[in-house]
Motif scaffolding. Structure first.
Motif, PDB file in Angstrom:
ATOM      1  N   ILE A  49      -7.896   4.248   2.042  1.00 52.68           N
ATOM      2  CA  ILE A  49      -9.165   4.966   1.958  1.00 52.68           C
ATOM      3  C   ILE A  49      -9.934   4.746   3.252  1.00 52.68           C
ATOM      4  N   TYR A  50     -10.612   5.778   3.725  1.00 51.43           N
ATOM      5  CA  TYR A  50     -11.440   5.703   4.934  1.00 51.43           C
ATOM      6  C   TYR A  50     -12.799   6.324   4.621  1.00 51.43           C
ATOM      7  N   SER A  51     -13.883   5.611   4.930  1.00 50.74           N
ATOM      8  CA  SER A  51     -15.237   6.094   4.669  1.00 50.74           C
ATOM      9  C   SER A  51     -16.140   5.813   5.864  1.00 50.74           C
ATOM     10  N   GLY A  52     -17.099   6.696   6.088  1.00 55.42           N
ATOM     11  CA  GLY A  52     -18.051   6.445   7.153  1.00 55.42           C
ATOM     12  C   GLY A  52     -19.095   7.532   7.265  1.00 55.42           C
ATOM     13  N   GLU A  53     -19.969   7.373   8.249  1.00 57.91           N
ATOM     14  CA  GLU A  53     -21.032   8.333   8.533  1.00 57.91           C
ATOM     15  C   GLU A  53     -20.768   8.974   9.890  1.00 57.91           C
ATOM     16  N   LEU A  54     -20.610  10.278   9.900  1.00 55.10           N
ATOM     17  CA  LEU A  54     -20.344  11.000  11.138  1.00 55.10           C
ATOM     18  C   LEU A  54     -21.601  11.069  11.995  1.00 55.10           C
ATOM     19  N   THR A  55     -21.446  10.804  13.300  1.00 59.91           N
ATOM     20  CA  THR A  55     -22.512  10.984  14.285  1.00 59.91           C
ATOM     21  C   THR A  55     -21.963  11.855  15.408  1.00 59.91           C
ATOM     22  N   PRO A  56     -22.798  12.317  16.325  1.00 56.57           N
ATOM     23  CA  PRO A  56     -22.299  13.168  17.413  1.00 56.57           C
ATOM     24  C   PRO A  56     -21.255  12.492  18.300  1.00 56.57           C
ATOM     25  N   THR A  57     -21.254  11.173  18.372  1.00 58.72           N
ATOM     26  CA  THR A  57     -20.345  10.481  19.287  1.00 58.72           C
ATOM     27  C   THR A  57     -19.296   9.631  18.596  1.00 58.72           C
ATOM     28  N   GLY A  58     -19.268   9.634  17.258  1.00 58.85           N
ATOM     29  CA  GLY A  58     -18.275   8.825  16.570  1.00 58.85           C
ATOM     30  C   GLY A  58     -18.600   8.659  15.099  1.00 58.85           C
ATOM     31  N   ILE A  59     -18.068   7.593  14.525  1.00 61.61           N
ATOM     32  CA  ILE A  59     -18.280   7.289  13.109  1.00 61.61           C
ATOM     33  C   ILE A  59     -18.994   5.948  13.009  1.00 61.61           C
ATOM     34  N   GLN A  60     -20.105   5.948  12.320  1.00 57.53           N
ATOM     35  CA  GLN A  60     -20.860   4.721  12.111  1.00 57.53           C
ATOM     36  C   GLN A  60     -20.411   4.046  10.822  1.00 57.53           C
ATOM     37  N   ASN A  61     -20.300   2.710  10.885  1.00 59.36           N
ATOM     38  CA  ASN A  61     -19.953   1.893   9.711  1.00 59.36           C
ATOM     39  C   ASN A  61     -18.657   2.340   9.052  1.00 59.36           C
ATOM     40  N   LEU A  62     -17.625   2.570   9.853  1.00 65.07           N
ATOM     41  CA  LEU A  62     -16.322   2.952   9.316  1.00 65.07           C
ATOM     42  C   LEU A  62     -15.716   1.802   8.528  1.00 65.07           C
ATOM     43  N   GLN A  63     -15.279   2.093   7.316  1.00 66.74           N
ATOM     44  CA  GLN A  63     -14.545   1.153   6.482  1.00 66.74           C
ATOM     45  C   GLN A  63     -13.185   1.751   6.146  1.00 66.74           C
ATOM     46  N   SER A  64     -12.220   0.891   5.917  1.00 72.63           N
ATOM     47  CA  SER A  64     -10.931   1.329   5.400  1.00 72.63           C
ATOM     48  C   SER A  64     -10.466   0.306   4.379  1.00 72.63           C
ATOM     49  N   SER A  65      -9.640   0.759   3.445  1.00 77.94           N
ATOM     50  CA  SER A  65      -9.113  -0.178   2.455  1.00 77.94           C
ATOM     51  C   SER A  65      -7.706   0.216   2.075  1.00 77.94           C
ATOM     52  N   LEU A  66      -6.985  -0.750   1.558  1.00 79.84           N
ATOM     53  CA  LEU A  66      -5.625  -0.544   1.078  1.00 79.84           C
ATOM     54  C   LEU A  66      -5.502  -1.214  -0.276  1.00 79.84           C
ATOM     55  N   ILE A  67      -4.902  -0.502  -1.247  1.00 82.51           N
ATOM     56  CA  ILE A  67      -4.615  -1.089  -2.545  1.00 82.51           C
ATOM     57  C   ILE A  67      -3.200  -0.703  -2.950  1.00 82.51           C
ATOM     58  N   LEU A  68      -2.416  -1.682  -3.376  1.00 83.00           N
ATOM     59  CA  LEU A  68      -1.025  -1.454  -3.775  1.00 83.00           C
ATOM     60  C   LEU A  68      -0.985  -1.116  -5.264  1.00 83.00           C
ATOM     61  N   VAL A  69      -0.324  -0.007  -5.623  1.00 80.05           N
ATOM     62  CA  VAL A  69      -0.293   0.421  -7.025  1.00 80.05           C
ATOM     63  C   VAL A  69       1.102   0.366  -7.648  1.00 80.05           C
ATOM     64  N   GLU A  70       2.164   0.408  -6.838  1.00 78.78           N
ATOM     65  CA  GLU A  70       3.537   0.301  -7.351  1.00 78.78           C
ATOM     66  C   GLU A  70       4.401  -0.367  -6.294  1.00 78.78           C
ATOM     67  N   LYS A  71       5.445  -1.100  -6.733  1.00 76.10           N
ATOM     68  CA  LYS A  71       6.394  -1.635  -5.758  1.00 76.10           C
ATOM     69  C   LYS A  71       7.682  -2.064  -6.436  1.00 76.10           C
ATOM     70  N   ASP A  72       8.761  -2.074  -5.666  1.00 75.12           N
ATOM     71  CA  ASP A  72      10.046  -2.702  -6.023  1.00 75.12           C
ATOM     72  C   ASP A  72      10.320  -3.688  -4.909  1.00 75.12           C
ATOM     73  N   ASP A  73      10.087  -4.968  -5.164  1.00 80.15           N
ATOM     74  CA  ASP A  73       9.966  -5.972  -4.105  1.00 80.15           C
ATOM     75  C   ASP A  73      10.703  -7.259  -4.494  1.00 80.15           C
ATOM     76  N   PRO A  74      12.050  -7.220  -4.546  1.00 73.34           N
ATOM     77  CA  PRO A  74      12.788  -8.408  -5.003  1.00 73.34           C
ATOM     78  C   PRO A  74      12.581  -9.636  -4.134  1.00 73.34           C
ATOM     79  N   GLY A  75      12.300  -9.444  -2.842  1.00 77.05           N
ATOM     80  CA  GLY A  75      12.089 -10.579  -1.951  1.00 77.05           C
ATOM     81  C   GLY A  75      10.662 -11.088  -1.912  1.00 77.05           C
ATOM     82  N   LYS A  76       9.767 -10.432  -2.653  1.00 82.07           N
ATOM     83  CA  LYS A  76       8.358 -10.821  -2.728  1.00 82.07           C
ATOM     84  C   LYS A  76       7.728 -10.946  -1.341  1.00 82.07           C
ATOM     85  N   ILE A  77       7.942  -9.910  -0.524  1.00 84.70           N
ATOM     86  CA  ILE A  77       7.391  -9.919   0.832  1.00 84.70           C
ATOM     87  C   ILE A  77       6.055  -9.184   0.915  1.00 84.70           C
ATOM     88  N   LEU A  78       5.702  -8.450  -0.157  1.00 82.92           N
ATOM     89  CA  LEU A  78       4.473  -7.665  -0.141  1.00 82.92           C
ATOM     90  C   LEU A  78       3.382  -8.324  -0.973  1.00 82.92           C
TER      91      LEU A  78
END
Length: 224
Positions: free
Chosen positions: A154-183
């Motif tokens: 997910i990416y969120s922020g406030e657009l300004t003429p020269t860029g994005i103010q207070n940009l945030q990003s997030s990652l959430i894992l919802v499914e996996k097949d991970d026998p080695g438990k690396i994730l």
């Protein structure tokens, strides 16, 4: 040696109840977002400080933006260290369609060691505020271990003429097949911010303020 391969299929967009300094929220998320993004995932990223902008009138935010330095702002993983520096990214947004509420996306990390392309990401927001949510299916390899997974970015922020103010990003894992438990575990969430509060426009995939030392951790990996 780690190799991370992500294929972005869909994307969505959220937003949070407006504060006095934010524009008034309008009419929630699109039907596509409500169908694709699990409610528990939305609740989890919000609980961990991710700002999500609802509404169906996002600004036009096509272009390239530098998401750097990329610091961990919050996490529900007890071993994560808030403030750790992760891979900075140049993010590209293009082919925005405010009728279908979709946008295409590209991203590239420092030195090009990690990159992705996402088509048809869903967008939301109103005024100068926007959110993008990408559904990602991919494969991660570390030594002899191989894991397949599905996550949302997910990416969120406030657009300004020269860029994005207070940009945030997030990652959430919802499914996996991970026998080695690396994730990270299903339901684990990491929220990041541009630490200087501003993500300036660039002419393309360039990184100008990323520190030049060491390799940064991957957002999906359990052991850093």
């Amino acid at each position: 040696m780690k190799r991370l391969s992500i294929f972005f299929l869909n994307g969505l967009l959220f937003s949070l109840v407006a504060l006095s300094c934010k524009p008034k929220q309008s009419s929630g998320f699109s039907d596509q977002i409500n169908k694709v993004v699990p409610k528990w995932a939305i609740d989890t990223v919000r609980k961990n400080g991710m700002v999500l902008y609802e509404g169906k009138t996002p600004p036009s935010f096509e272009g390239f933006f530098l998401h750097a330095p990329n610091h961990l702002m919050e996490s529900n993983r007890p071993d994560d260290k808030i403030g750790d520096v992760y891979n900075s990214m140049t993010l590209g947004f293009y082919n925005q369609n405010n009728k279908s509420l979709t946008i295409d996306m590209k991203g590239k990390s420092e030195k090009g060691t990690y990159q992705f392309t996402g088509n048809g990401a869903f967008i939301s927001g109103n005024g100068n505020y926007f959110t993008v949510f990408l559904e990602a299916n991919g494969t991660t390899e570390e030594n002899s271990s191989v894991a397949t997974h599905k996550s949302f970015e997910i990416y969120s922020g406030e657009l300004t003429p020269t860029g994005i103010q207070n940009l945030q990003s997030s990652l959430i894992l919802v499914e996996k097949d991970d026998p080695g438990k690396i994730l990270i575990n299903i339901g684990d969430c990491r929220v990041f911010k541009d630490a200087d509060g501003f993500s300036e426009r660039t002419n393309g995939f360039r990184l100008t303020k990323q520190p030049s030392n060491d390799s940064r951790p991957s957002q999906l990996m359990a052991i850093q």
